[in-house]
Design a protein around this motif. Structure first.
Motif, PDB file in Angstrom:
ATOM      1  N   PHE A 114      -0.623  -3.872 -10.084  1.00 13.96           N
ATOM      2  CA  PHE A 114      -0.684  -4.408  -8.725  1.00 13.96           C
ATOM      3  C   PHE A 114      -1.826  -5.410  -8.585  1.00 13.96           C
ATOM      4  O   PHE A 114      -1.641  -6.495  -8.019  1.00 13.96           O
ATOM      5  CB  PHE A 114      -0.869  -3.264  -7.717  1.00 13.96           C
ATOM      6  CG  PHE A 114       0.404  -2.535  -7.407  1.00 13.96           C
ATOM      7  CD1 PHE A 114       1.184  -2.903  -6.330  1.00 13.96           C
ATOM      8  CD2 PHE A 114       0.824  -1.478  -8.197  1.00 13.96           C
ATOM      9  CE1 PHE A 114       2.359  -2.230  -6.030  1.00 13.96           C
ATOM     10  CE2 PHE A 114       1.988  -0.802  -7.914  1.00 13.96           C
ATOM     11  CZ  PHE A 114       2.767  -1.180  -6.823  1.00 13.96           C
ATOM     12  N   GLU A 115      -3.000  -5.059  -9.058  1.00 16.21           N
ATOM     13  CA  GLU A 115      -4.163  -5.923  -8.862  1.00 16.21           C
ATOM     14  C   GLU A 115      -3.973  -7.283  -9.527  1.00 16.21           C
ATOM     15  O   GLU A 115      -4.243  -8.330  -8.917  1.00 16.21           O
ATOM     16  CB  GLU A 115      -5.433  -5.263  -9.430  1.00 16.21           C
ATOM     17  CG  GLU A 115      -5.860  -3.999  -8.702  1.00 16.21           C
ATOM     18  CD  GLU A 115      -5.261  -2.747  -9.339  1.00 16.21           C
ATOM     19  OE1 GLU A 115      -5.816  -1.668  -9.137  1.00 16.21           O
ATOM     20  OE2 GLU A 115      -4.242  -2.886 -10.044  1.00 16.21           O
ATOM     21  N   ILE A 116      -3.495  -7.278 -10.763  1.00 11.63           N
ATOM     22  CA  ILE A 116      -3.392  -8.544 -11.504  1.00 11.63           C
ATOM     23  C   ILE A 116      -2.276  -9.421 -10.956  1.00 11.63           C
ATOM     24  O   ILE A 116      -2.469 -10.627 -10.742  1.00 11.63           O
ATOM     25  CB  ILE A 116      -3.193  -8.272 -13.002  1.00 11.63           C
ATOM     26  CG1 ILE A 116      -4.391  -7.511 -13.572  1.00 11.63           C
ATOM     27  CG2 ILE A 116      -2.994  -9.583 -13.761  1.00 11.63           C
ATOM     28  CD1 ILE A 116      -5.720  -8.227 -13.395  1.00 11.63           C
ATOM     29  N   TRP A 117      -1.107  -8.821 -10.693  1.00 13.27           N
ATOM     30  CA  TRP A 117      -0.008  -9.645 -10.189  1.00 13.27           C
ATOM     31  C   TRP A 117      -0.312 -10.191  -8.798  1.00 13.27           C
ATOM     32  O   TRP A 117       0.037 -11.335  -8.480  1.00 13.27           O
ATOM     33  CB  TRP A 117       1.301  -8.866 -10.172  1.00 13.27           C
ATOM     34  CG  TRP A 117       1.984  -8.731 -11.495  1.00 13.27           C
ATOM     35  CD1 TRP A 117       2.543  -7.611 -12.030  1.00 13.27           C
ATOM     36  CD2 TRP A 117       2.219  -9.764 -12.472  1.00 13.27           C
ATOM     37  NE1 TRP A 117       3.086  -7.871 -13.262  1.00 13.27           N
ATOM     38  CE2 TRP A 117       2.905  -9.183 -13.560  1.00 13.27           C
ATOM     39  CE3 TRP A 117       1.897 -11.116 -12.528  1.00 13.27           C
ATOM     40  CZ2 TRP A 117       3.277  -9.919 -14.683  1.00 13.27           C
ATOM     41  CZ3 TRP A 117       2.270 -11.844 -13.655  1.00 13.27           C
ATOM     42  CH2 TRP A 117       2.951 -11.245 -14.711  1.00 13.27           C
ATOM     43  N   LEU A 118      -0.976  -9.401  -7.954  1.00 14.53           N
ATOM     44  CA  LEU A 118      -1.370  -9.909  -6.637  1.00 14.53           C
ATOM     45  C   LEU A 118      -2.398 -11.017  -6.770  1.00 14.53           C
ATOM     46  O   LEU A 118      -2.375 -12.007  -6.021  1.00 14.53           O
ATOM     47  CB  LEU A 118      -1.915  -8.766  -5.773  1.00 14.53           C
ATOM     48  CG  LEU A 118      -0.888  -7.742  -5.277  1.00 14.53           C
ATOM     49  CD1 LEU A 118      -1.584  -6.586  -4.572  1.00 14.53           C
ATOM     50  CD2 LEU A 118       0.112  -8.412  -4.332  1.00 14.53           C
ATOM     51  N   THR A 119      -3.308 -10.876  -7.718  1.00 15.00           N
ATOM     52  CA  THR A 119      -4.301 -11.927  -7.956  1.00 15.00           C
ATOM     53  C   THR A 119      -3.643 -13.204  -8.464  1.00 15.00           C
ATOM     54  O   THR A 119      -3.961 -14.310  -8.002  1.00 15.00           O
ATOM     55  CB  THR A 119      -5.351 -11.442  -8.965  1.00 15.00           C
ATOM     56  OG1 THR A 119      -5.997 -10.265  -8.459  1.00 15.00           O
ATOM     57  CG2 THR A 119      -6.395 -12.516  -9.219  1.00 15.00           C
ATOM     58  N   VAL A 128       0.831  -1.209   0.000  1.00 18.11           N
ATOM     59  CA  VAL A 128       0.000   0.000   0.000  1.00 18.11           C
ATOM     60  C   VAL A 128       0.858   1.248   0.000  1.00 18.11           C
ATOM     61  O   VAL A 128       0.575   2.220  -0.724  1.00 18.11           O
ATOM     62  CB  VAL A 128      -0.955  -0.012   1.211  1.00 18.11           C
ATOM     63  CG1 VAL A 128      -1.713   1.311   1.310  1.00 18.11           C
ATOM     64  CG2 VAL A 128      -1.932  -1.170   1.103  1.00 18.11           C
ATOM     65  N   ALA A 129       1.931   1.249   0.807  1.00 14.73           N
ATOM     66  CA  ALA A 129       2.806   2.419   0.868  1.00 14.73           C
ATOM     67  C   ALA A 129       3.504   2.651  -0.472  1.00 14.73           C
ATOM     68  O   ALA A 129       3.617   3.789  -0.940  1.00 14.73           O
ATOM     69  CB  ALA A 129       3.831   2.249   1.980  1.00 14.73           C
ATOM     70  N   GLY A 130       3.953   1.551  -1.108  1.00 20.52           N
ATOM     71  CA  GLY A 130       4.607   1.700  -2.403  1.00 20.52           C
ATOM     72  C   GLY A 130       3.660   2.216  -3.467  1.00 20.52           C
ATOM     73  O   GLY A 130       4.020   3.083  -4.277  1.00 20.52           O
ATOM     74  N   ARG A 182       1.351   7.027  -6.416  1.00 23.30           N
ATOM     75  CA  ARG A 182       0.018   7.575  -6.709  1.00 23.30           C
ATOM     76  C   ARG A 182      -0.769   6.622  -7.607  1.00 23.30           C
ATOM     77  O   ARG A 182      -1.396   7.018  -8.588  1.00 23.30           O
ATOM     78  CB  ARG A 182       0.124   8.960  -7.345  1.00 23.30           C
ATOM     79  CG  ARG A 182       0.769  10.001  -6.432  1.00 23.30           C
ATOM     80  CD  ARG A 182       0.798  11.363  -7.075  1.00 23.30           C
ATOM     81  NE  ARG A 182       1.404  12.341  -6.177  1.00 23.30           N
ATOM     82  CZ  ARG A 182       1.564  13.642  -6.479  1.00 23.30           C
ATOM     83  NH1 ARG A 182       1.151  14.087  -7.674  1.00 23.30           N
ATOM     84  NH2 ARG A 182       2.125  14.459  -5.619  1.00 23.30           N
ATOM     85  N   TYR A 183      -0.710   5.353  -7.200  1.00 20.05           N
ATOM     86  CA  TYR A 183      -1.359   4.311  -7.984  1.00 20.05           C
ATOM     87  C   TYR A 183      -2.855   4.341  -7.735  1.00 20.05           C
ATOM     88  O   TYR A 183      -3.316   4.480  -6.597  1.00 20.05           O
ATOM     89  CB  TYR A 183      -0.787   2.947  -7.609  1.00 20.05           C
ATOM     90  CG  TYR A 183      -1.283   1.814  -8.468  1.00 20.05           C
ATOM     91  CD1 TYR A 183      -0.748   1.597  -9.735  1.00 20.05           C
ATOM     92  CD2 TYR A 183      -2.289   0.964  -8.016  1.00 20.05           C
ATOM     93  CE1 TYR A 183      -1.199   0.557 -10.522  1.00 20.05           C
ATOM     94  CE2 TYR A 183      -2.744  -0.076  -8.797  1.00 20.05           C
ATOM     95  CZ  TYR A 183      -2.201  -0.273 -10.050  1.00 20.05           C
ATOM     96  OH  TYR A 183      -2.648  -1.300 -10.836  1.00 20.05           O
ATOM     97  N   ASN A 184      -3.640   4.168  -8.800  1.00 18.63           N
ATOM     98  CA  ASN A 184      -5.095   4.171  -8.720  1.00 18.63           C
ATOM     99  C   ASN A 184      -5.588   2.727  -8.686  1.00 18.63           C
ATOM    100  O   ASN A 184      -5.583   2.026  -9.697  1.00 18.63           O
ATOM    101  CB  ASN A 184      -5.694   4.900  -9.924  1.00 18.63           C
ATOM    102  CG  ASN A 184      -7.216   4.940  -9.865  1.00 18.63           C
ATOM    103  OD1 ASN A 184      -7.802   4.904  -8.787  1.00 18.63           O
ATOM    104  ND2 ASN A 184      -7.846   5.002 -11.024  1.00 18.63           N
ATOM    105  N   TRP A 185      -6.008   2.270  -7.500  1.00 23.62           N
ATOM    106  CA  TRP A 185      -6.470   0.895  -7.352  1.00 23.62           C
ATOM    107  C   TRP A 185      -7.807   0.697  -8.067  1.00 23.62           C
ATOM    108  O   TRP A 185      -8.697   1.529  -7.975  1.00 23.62           O
ATOM    109  CB  TRP A 185      -6.627   0.539  -5.877  1.00 23.62           C
ATOM    110  CG  TRP A 185      -5.334   0.509  -5.123  1.00 23.62           C
ATOM    111  CD1 TRP A 185      -4.794   1.520  -4.399  1.00 23.62           C
ATOM    112  CD2 TRP A 185      -4.423  -0.582  -5.044  1.00 23.62           C
ATOM    113  NE1 TRP A 185      -3.599   1.127  -3.852  1.00 23.62           N
ATOM    114  CE2 TRP A 185      -3.332  -0.158  -4.225  1.00 23.62           C
ATOM    115  CE3 TRP A 185      -4.401  -1.880  -5.579  1.00 23.62           C
ATOM    116  CZ2 TRP A 185      -2.265  -0.987  -3.942  1.00 23.62           C
ATOM    117  CZ3 TRP A 185      -3.325  -2.699  -5.283  1.00 23.62           C
ATOM    118  CH2 TRP A 185      -2.279  -2.259  -4.477  1.00 23.62           C
TER     119      TRP A 185
END
Length: 281
Positions: A248-253, A46-48, A53-56
């Motif tokens: 972030f979303e796809i790689w974490l998934t 989350v901090a990274g 300024r990543y848009n989740w």
């Protein structure tokens, strides 16, 4: 037989309560450390992302699993990639076990040529990178044998993982007490029967934990087939990221899916190990 007195019974109860309390404290401390580690990882992600300024956009992820159109379920790229990964893992495991068993038996045989061939195979495969082997299989061996890229990836993974499985099998076979071999030989049993009826049933429970690690490693290593344009889970995730920029979303998934696969494999292997041990009692 003498009956323990009240003082002895009370001491035993106190010792039992103390042991349970100690176990509870250890379990609590383990959970605290685990949760602290998970919280640290989440905070780092989350901090990274915040620094970038990543848009989740988690709400967009489910559509890449499946979509419902006119009452019909259309599987998304992540599910299609997962199916390919499972196919690669299944066929790779079958071939790896077959090759590993053959290599282990060659290493245990009295044939000098067979032992030398197995040793050269182990040294070559275990001391060269898997990525290099994948390119050699794809650009050199595949055109010679005329096989598709899917089976090229499966064969490369099987040959690589079999080098570790063979040593697991060999170690399990050698762990069977020598008197078991001698007893089977004294009955006049053939070598094939000795291995199938006497040795392997005793060695398999010892092999299961390391074999589980090999299957988990095979599942994770299957991601390398994306380098030869096989659309497995990793490659499909990369394609989705290229289209949506949801890194972030796809790689974490994708990482979560691999984690579920490996945990499931470990649970199944643990169940098989407990069942085989109960059968031997």
């Amino acid at each position: 037989m003498t009956t323990p007195g009240p003082d002895t019974i009370e001491m035993l109860r106190a010792h039992d309560r103390k042991a349970r309390l100690g176990l509870l404290r250890r379990n609590t401390s383990d959970w605290v450390i685990f949760l602290a580690g998970v919280a640290l990882i989440i905070w780092g992600v989350v901090a990274g992302a915040g620094a970038m300024r990543y848009n989740w956009q988690w709400y967009r992820v489910p559509r890449y699993f499946y979509r419902e159109i006119d009452g019909e379920i259309i599987w998304g790229p992540l599910i299609k990639g997962l199916i390919v990964t499972l196919q690669i893992t299944l066929w790779g495991a079958v071939l790896a076990f077959g090759i590993g068993l053959a290599v282990a038996l060659l290493r245990l045989s009295r044939s000098y040529a067979g032992h030398a061939l197995a040793t050269v195979y182990l040294e070559l495969i275990r001391n060269t990178p898997l990525l290099v082997q994948m390119y050699l299989f794809y650009f050199v061996l595949s055109p010679i044998l005329g096989i598709e890229r899917f089976w090229t990836g499966v064969l490369c993974l099987a040959v690589f993982e079999a080098s570790f499985i063979s040593e697991i099998i060999r170690g399990g076979i050698l762990s069977v007490p020598r008197d078991q071999w001698e007893a089977a030989s004294s009955l006049g049993l053939r070598s094939r029967v000795v291995y199938g009826k006497v040795v392997l049933p005793q060695a398999v429970p010892l092999m299961l934990p390391p074999l589980t690690s090999s299957m988990v490693n095979l599942t994770k290593s299957s991601a390398i087939v994306s380098t030869i344009a096989i659309f497995d889970l990793t490659n499909e995730g990369r394609t989705v990221i290229a289209d949506t920029f949801m890194t972030f979303e796809i790689w974490l998934t994708v990482a979560g899916i691999y984690l579920c696969l490996t945990i499931t494999l470990s649970a199944i292997a643990g169940w098989l190990e407990r069942r085989s041990r109960r059968a031997q009692r």
